[in-house]
Design an enzyme around this catalytic site. Sequence first.
Site, PDB file in Angstrom:
ATOM      1  N   HIS A  17     -24.627  15.259 -45.448  1.00  0.00           N
ATOM      2  CA  HIS A  17     -25.096  16.281 -44.501  1.00  0.00           C
ATOM      3  C   HIS A  17     -24.325  17.572 -44.780  1.00  0.00           C
ATOM      4  O   HIS A  17     -23.486  17.615 -45.692  1.00  0.00           O
ATOM      5  CB  HIS A  17     -24.964  15.794 -43.053  1.00  0.00           C
ATOM      6  CG  HIS A  17     -23.586  15.417 -42.595  1.00  0.00           C
ATOM      7  ND1 HIS A  17     -22.572  16.321 -42.459  1.00  0.00           N
ATOM      8  CD2 HIS A  17     -23.066  14.214 -42.244  1.00  0.00           C
ATOM      9  CE1 HIS A  17     -21.483  15.708 -42.021  1.00  0.00           C
ATOM     10  NE2 HIS A  17     -21.747  14.423 -41.899  1.00  0.00           N
ATOM     11  N   HIS A  20     -20.441  17.562 -45.286  1.00  0.00           N
ATOM     12  CA  HIS A  20     -19.940  17.202 -46.621  1.00  0.00           C
ATOM     13  C   HIS A  20     -20.156  18.356 -47.594  1.00  0.00           C
ATOM     14  O   HIS A  20     -19.311  18.673 -48.426  1.00  0.00           O
ATOM     15  CB  HIS A  20     -20.648  15.964 -47.164  1.00  0.00           C
ATOM     16  CG  HIS A  20     -20.639  14.793 -46.236  1.00  0.00           C
ATOM     17  ND1 HIS A  20     -21.779  14.219 -45.754  1.00  0.00           N
ATOM     18  CD2 HIS A  20     -19.619  14.116 -45.684  1.00  0.00           C
ATOM     19  CE1 HIS A  20     -21.467  13.216 -44.951  1.00  0.00           C
ATOM     20  NE2 HIS A  20     -20.154  13.138 -44.881  1.00  0.00           N
ATOM     21  N   CYS A 125     -11.014   0.401 -36.097  1.00  0.00           N
ATOM     22  CA  CYS A 125     -12.299   1.100 -35.928  1.00  0.00           C
ATOM     23  C   CYS A 125     -12.968   1.195 -37.293  1.00  0.00           C
ATOM     24  O   CYS A 125     -12.456   1.858 -38.194  1.00  0.00           O
ATOM     25  CB  CYS A 125     -12.114   2.503 -35.341  1.00  0.00           C
ATOM     26  SG  CYS A 125     -13.669   3.437 -35.373  1.00  0.00           S
ATOM     27  N   CYS A 128     -13.947   4.758 -38.472  1.00  0.00           N
ATOM     28  CA  CYS A 128     -12.838   5.534 -39.058  1.00  0.00           C
ATOM     29  C   CYS A 128     -12.230   4.799 -40.247  1.00  0.00           C
ATOM     30  O   CYS A 128     -11.409   5.356 -40.955  1.00  0.00           O
ATOM     31  CB  CYS A 128     -11.696   5.737 -38.068  1.00  0.00           C
ATOM     32  SG  CYS A 128     -12.103   6.573 -36.559  1.00  0.00           S
ATOM     33  N   CYS A 142     -13.005   4.565 -29.392  1.00  0.00           N
ATOM     34  CA  CYS A 142     -12.457   5.492 -30.384  1.00  0.00           C
ATOM     35  C   CYS A 142     -13.112   6.852 -30.133  1.00  0.00           C
ATOM     36  O   CYS A 142     -14.322   6.935 -29.926  1.00  0.00           O
ATOM     37  CB  CYS A 142     -12.777   4.979 -31.787  1.00  0.00           C
ATOM     38  SG  CYS A 142     -13.104   6.289 -32.975  1.00  0.00           S
ATOM     39  N   HIS A 145     -15.865   8.012 -32.898  1.00  0.00           N
ATOM     40  CA  HIS A 145     -17.151   7.325 -33.050  1.00  0.00           C
ATOM     41  C   HIS A 145     -17.754   6.852 -31.747  1.00  0.00           C
ATOM     42  O   HIS A 145     -18.848   6.287 -31.749  1.00  0.00           O
ATOM     43  CB  HIS A 145     -17.003   6.167 -34.049  1.00  0.00           C
ATOM     44  CG  HIS A 145     -16.669   6.659 -35.418  1.00  0.00           C
ATOM     45  ND1 HIS A 145     -15.376   6.860 -35.837  1.00  0.00           N
ATOM     46  CD2 HIS A 145     -17.477   7.078 -36.417  1.00  0.00           C
ATOM     47  CE1 HIS A 145     -15.402   7.362 -37.055  1.00  0.00           C
ATOM     48  NE2 HIS A 145     -16.644   7.505 -37.430  1.00  0.00           N
ATOM     49  N   LYS A 289     -19.034  16.851 -33.157  1.00  0.00           N
ATOM     50  CA  LYS A 289     -18.928  16.856 -34.621  1.00  0.00           C
ATOM     51  C   LYS A 289     -20.226  16.327 -35.222  1.00  0.00           C
ATOM     52  O   LYS A 289     -20.772  15.334 -34.746  1.00  0.00           O
ATOM     53  CB  LYS A 289     -17.771  15.954 -35.041  1.00  0.00           C
ATOM     54  CG  LYS A 289     -17.559  15.935 -36.537  1.00  0.00           C
ATOM     55  CD  LYS A 289     -16.543  14.897 -36.960  1.00  0.00           C
ATOM     56  CE  LYS A 289     -16.481  14.837 -38.469  1.00  0.00           C
ATOM     57  NZ  LYS A 289     -15.893  13.615 -38.977  1.00  0.00           N
ATOM     58  N   LYS A 292     -23.084  11.151 -39.131  1.00  0.00           N
ATOM     59  CA  LYS A 292     -24.133  10.125 -39.190  1.00  0.00           C
ATOM     60  C   LYS A 292     -24.081   9.267 -37.934  1.00  0.00           C
ATOM     61  O   LYS A 292     -25.094   8.971 -37.319  1.00  0.00           O
ATOM     62  CB  LYS A 292     -23.910   9.289 -40.459  1.00  0.00           C
ATOM     63  CG  LYS A 292     -24.399   7.869 -40.426  1.00  0.00           C
ATOM     64  CD  LYS A 292     -25.853   7.792 -40.818  1.00  0.00           C
ATOM     65  CE  LYS A 292     -26.577   6.478 -40.623  1.00  0.00           C
ATOM     66  NZ  LYS A 292     -25.910   5.246 -40.682  1.00  0.00           N
TER      67      LYS A 292
END
Length: 467
Positions: A17, A20, A125, A128, A142, A145, A289, A292
């Site tokens: 995305h 990146h 997690c 992560c 977490c 996520h 943020k 995905k």
Amino acid sequence: MKFYITTPIYYVNAKPHIGHAYTTLAADVISRFQKSQGRDCFFLTGTDEHGAKVALSAKEAGKDPQKFTDEVAQEFKTAWKNLGIEYSDFIRTTETRHKERVKKFLENLKEKGILYEGEYKGLYCTGCENFITEKELVDNKCQNHKKEPEQVIEKNWFFKLSNYTKQIKELIESDKILIRPEFAKKEALGLLEQGLDDFSISREKVSWGVKLPWDENQSVYVWVDALLNYITAREYPNLKGKWPADLQLIGKDILKFHAIYWPAMLLAAELDPPKELFVHGYFTIDGQKMSKSLGNVIDPNDLVKDYGTDGARYLILSQFPFGQDGDVKADMFKEQYNSDLANGIGNLLSRASNLIEKNFDGEFEKKESSSVKRDFNVLMLEYKLYEALKSVISGFSELDKKIDQSKLWNLVKTDKEKAGKILSEIASEILVLAGELELFLPETAEKIIKQFTQKNIKKQEPMFPRK
Ligand code: MSP
């Protein structure tokens, strides 16, 4: 002079995305800048393909993990090609060259007595790929996520981090490992202050990974596997002249791994730490943020389809200063493309070339740059990419204003000599700006340079058609 720059290697649990793309593009721009300064720049990027998270995505897709990672890694390569990114090497952690060197590195640490066997009992997690503690949770979840971590009890091999924390603190404090911006340096020192546990270098319950050479029941912890890419791609252990990295770009989510675990692993292997870590912020959507797992991503290929390679590069790099976070909305892109590129640079080029073609037989006299001081190189050396790009864009728009203010289309009729002088200054300045623009929008810059250095300048098709 050499310059070695890296990006993080991206998880292949999903296609890329614009988050990146942001890091990779920034590295591309810095690499082009270093080359323009005469340095021999090596720019490494790649994909992080092992671990529980990627294995789970492969399973969900109903595919064998190797086949799945082959496909997604290819998507990253395609996206980088579409964005005009010129890396020197692309490393995949499933490649043999990488796996063998990872084993060699860990065998060396084991021989040195830095690794020991133990039991990990706690939280993990998978999003992560990180062992986390109760105090890092919010509502039992977490924070990255928004998921509850799993309880894990397993045998692991551990790395004696405590042996190195004092030395790492000194390296960061003295800027021998320079961490920029300042907030990130403070955060890294804060983590060291709190005290950190030894970390696992292997996992018992994850099979998708590099096997520990002395214990086939364990696979290398994906973060250790991933960090080593920065040296396996440079033919570790034959690193002479190829290590340390001059600049490692990372997002702020992975600071602990790069500022603490990574230097510790290097010190343990008697290798130098990286010279600099530059930490940038996030693309957010409505304050969240882009990721995905949160399902709010923008595909860089869509931007390329809609706005072209350089249009997409511009839109990704011009949102917010490098180092900070910024909220984006896909529908803002069109407006920004039209105002800055179509009506901005594009329009100026059409007007200037048209005036030269119609009134001066397609020729102008090259003038010394009278350029307003924009200190472009200073900005670039500080990785102020956003400010550097904006300064080029505003340079173009100043030239556009100059055409308006001097009413050039009338002046060519009333005082041709004066009009010719002003137009020559404008065209000369366009060439200077194109040289700077080249780092950011290489295709456009090349076209501008070609158009304004040819013998017979002609108005051309609009460089950025209006959307
Ligand atoms: N695989 C690890 C990194 C290993 S490096 C030895 C990883 N991968 S990741 O794909 O999740 O993210 C890698 C990087 O992508 C981030 O550090 C950051 O540079 C970039 N970004 C991912 N999401 C982003 C945004 N929403 N915004 C800006 N950059 C983001 O972590």
